[in-house]
Design a protein around this motif. Structure first.
Motif, short mmCIF file in Angstrom:
data_model
loop_
_atom_site.label_atom_id
_atom_site.label_comp_id
_atom_site.label_asym_id
_atom_site.label_seq_id
_atom_site.Cartn_x
_atom_site.Cartn_y
_atom_site.Cartn_z
N GLU A 1 0.63 -19.58 62.52
CA GLU A 1 0.19 -19.13 61.26
C GLU A 1 -1.17 -19.66 60.66
OE1 GLU A 1 4.45 -18.11 59.09
OE2 GLU A 1 3.24 -19.67 58.64
N LYS A 2 -1.72 -19.06 59.74
CA LYS A 2 -3.18 -19.71 59.37
C LYS A 2 -3.30 -19.06 57.77
CE LYS A 2 -8.26 -19.87 60.29
NZ LYS A 2 -9.03 -19.20 61.16
N ASP A 3 -3.77 -19.99 56.83
CA ASP A 3 -4.06 -19.73 55.48
C ASP A 3 -5.64 -19.30 55.62
OD1 ASP A 3 -1.72 -20.35 54.73
OD2 ASP A 3 -1.99 -22.38 54.41
N ILE A 4 -5.84 -18.10 55.04
CA ILE A 4 -7.09 -17.50 54.45
C ILE A 4 -7.33 -16.96 53.27
CG2 ILE A 4 -7.39 -16.99 57.10
CD1 ILE A 4 -6.98 -13.99 56.26
N ARG B 1 -9.73 -12.03 45.89
CA ARG B 1 -9.48 -13.30 45.08
C ARG B 1 -9.60 -14.26 45.80
NH1 ARG B 1 -3.81 -11.97 41.63
NH2 ARG B 1 -4.61 -9.96 40.64
N ARG B 2 -10.86 -14.59 46.19
CA ARG B 2 -11.28 -15.66 47.28
C ARG B 2 -10.67 -17.14 46.91
NH1 ARG B 2 -12.92 -13.55 51.54
NH2 ARG B 2 -14.17 -15.51 52.02
N TRP B 3 -10.26 -17.48 45.26
CA TRP B 3 -9.66 -18.69 45.05
C TRP B 3 -8.33 -18.74 45.23
CZ3 TRP B 3 -11.40 -14.62 42.03
CH2 TRP B 3 -10.23 -14.07 41.27
#
Length: 547
Positions: free
Chosen positions: A419-422, A427-429
């Motif tokens: 997994e990866k958090d992007i 909502r870029r924040w």
């Protein structure tokens, strides 16, 4: 004419290892790990030996399996420290089984590499150079720019593929070869990916089953001789048998503040010391040998499994006699005596009795009675050692407590999806978690490049690197957490000491009374020790504060 032992041996699935199940399966699961070798660098004493190319780097499971097989089955290996609470042979058999799975995969990948790589070598070399550049740039974790440059290298290779396909630099019959030279490796990569994904899923399934507590058989067909000419299988079976026999040795080593290797450092020490005097009404007492007293202690310890209270008996303990040798704390090797006193890895019973009877003050080796409990499915090994010494007319009975804690958490980790958090699109924040492919492009290339050399492990080690294991090597003690970090395990280690010490004292008093020796002072000393044990706390017995 001699007959060949054709018993199935290592091919028979051995899943019943009693109280050793949890630790054995956790260690075995490392053979099927599919992550990066860098995971192993977090284990105590493990050192990474870099290879010549990142393209040939091993995975965590490949590096662990190769290191363990070389360390335990090599004909010229150093002696091993016994791994209590662990079926060491089963762990090594899982390493061999994992290696068989990967060999079957590599045979298929080798065919693909031959057809789509060697036959179109110029194009394959260009693609490999791009992946090598990407891997080399990825060594520095500092940078997003490294990822950018690595991607740029792959884009350049893609550009060359299109250029050669549309406008080959040569004409005539060779133009067709140049057109497909860069595209054929891509087709091979697509076929290789299917094989790699299937292999990774099979390995992760075994990894998950072992960590989850489901028994997985370690089948090693290559350890079963097919006929009397199958020398390789005979040698492998003999090496596995030798490993199993070595784990049953009664020769152990004391390494300074490390304690007796394999059982952990001492946490408690209780000594019963008093002069031997004739009982009232006797001018002298009956002579005895220390081995006679040790036999009485062993006999009484065997009764700990019974109790007058229902379910009050202790678990069955392993009670053996050890011969302990002293080695320097920093020694990276252990040795074992040879000669007529030894039966392979074990000292013969008569020789052990001689050590028990012989005055060993000021010399070694020393005799010990070992009472060992394997608890919590092998996650706790608590050992009590008893030494009987007579100096002049002073009898000394020393009991020491040792505890070996659970494995470090890495061995118990279950396979997880990548997994990866992007950041979210609008909502870029805020971040969102996305699933990554289980097998990426780099992994397919890595396995395809290594596959043709799978029958040459020494060359793969030279090219891709390997790990070094801590020495002297003990599979069980090398990677343990402190016992005292777990309340139940630490309590059980402390609780077990009281009935064991009480039984030892009772057997000593009984034996002395039978030999017309006054037991009044011994009884008083024993009662004092019982009072002290009401508040037993672990402390560092092997670290002397002597400035």
């Amino acid at each position: 004419m001699s007959t060949l032992d054709m018993t199935p041996g290592a091919q028979i699935p051995r899943t019943d290892v009693g109280n050793q199940t949890a630790v054995t399966q956790a260690l075995s699961s490392a053979a099927y790990r599919t992550g990066e070798y860098k995971e192993l660098e977090g284990l105590a004493g493990v050192k990474w030996k870099p290879g010549r190319s990142e393209l040939f780097r091993p995975s965590a499971g490949e590096a662990f399996s190769r290191a363990l097989i070389d360390r335990t089955l090599s004909a010229k290996r150093l002696p091993l420290v016994p791994s209590f609470g662990t079926d060491a042979r089963m762990v090594v058999e899982h390493c061999l089984a994992a290696q068989d799975l990967r060999d079957a995969r590599d045979r298929q990948l080798s065919l693909i590499t031959l057809v789509f790589g060697i036959a179109f070598l110029p194009g394959a070399l260009i693609w490999l150079a791009a992946y090598q550049a990407k891997a080399w740039l990825g060594r520095n974790r500092s940078a997003a720019r490294d990822g950018f440059y690595g991607t740029l290298a792959l884009l350049l290779a893609c550009g060359l593929a299109l250029l050669f396909a549309l406008r080959p630099p040569v004409s005539g019959p060779w133009s067709l070869y140049v057109r497909v030279m860069m595209l054929a490796p891509v087709a091979g990569w697509l076929l290789a990916k299917r094989i790699v994904v299937r292999s990774v899923l099979a390995q992760r399934a075994r990894w998950g089953d072992l960590v989850g507590g489901n028994p997985v058989a370690a089948t090693v067909p290559k350890a079963v001789p097919r006929d009397h000419l199958d020398k390789q299988a005979v040698d492998l079976k003999a090496a596995l048998d030798r490993l199993g026999a070595e784990q049953e040795t009664n020769i152990h080593h004391y390494a300074g503040s490390k304690g007796i290797l394999g059982v952990g450092a001492r946490w408690g020490d209780w000594g019963l010391r008093e002069d031997l005097r004739p009982a009232e009404g006797h001018e002298d007492f009956r002579v005895f040998h220390t081995a006679d007293l040790t036999r009485r202690i062993i006999e009484r310890l065997g009764r700990l499994t019974s109790s007058e209270v229902p379910n009050g008996g202790m678990p069955k303990a392993t009670i053996t006699q050890w011969v302990v040798q002293d080695i320097p704390e920093g020694a990276d090797e252990i040795g074992r005596p040879g000669g007529a006193d030894m039966d392979q890895f074990r000292m013969r019973d008569f020789a052990v009795q001689e050590v028990a009877n012989r005055q060993t003050f000021g010399s070694d080796p020393r005799h010990r009675i070992a009472i060992q409990y394997v608890l919590h499915k092998g996650q706790l090994v608590t050992t009590m050692l008893v030494e009987v010494v007579v100096l002049h007319n002073n009898l000394q009975v020393h009991v020491t407590g040792h505890a070996l804690g659970p494995l470090v958490p890495w061995f118990g980790a279950k396979p997880k999806p990548k997994e990866k958090d992007i950041p979210k699109t609008f909502r870029r924040w805020e971040n969102q978690t996305v699933q990554l492919p289980l097998v990426d492009d780099d992994e397919v290339v890595r396995q395809a490049v290594r596959a043709p050399f799978h029958r040459m492990p020494t060359l793969l080690t030279f090219l891709g690197g390997s790990i070094g294991l801590p020495e002297p090597f003990c599979m069980r003690q090398a990677w343990t957490d402190p016992t005292w970090a777990s309340r139940f395990k630490s309590d059980d280690a402390i609780y077990a000491s009281t009935p064991v010490v009480n039984t030892i004292h009772a057997s000593v008093l009984e034996f002395l009374a039978e030999h017309d020796i006054s037991i009044e002072r011994f009884t008083n000393r024993s009662n004092i020790l019982k009072s002290e044990m009401q508040g037993s706390r672990p402390y560092r017995v092997d670290k002397y504060d002597a400035g």
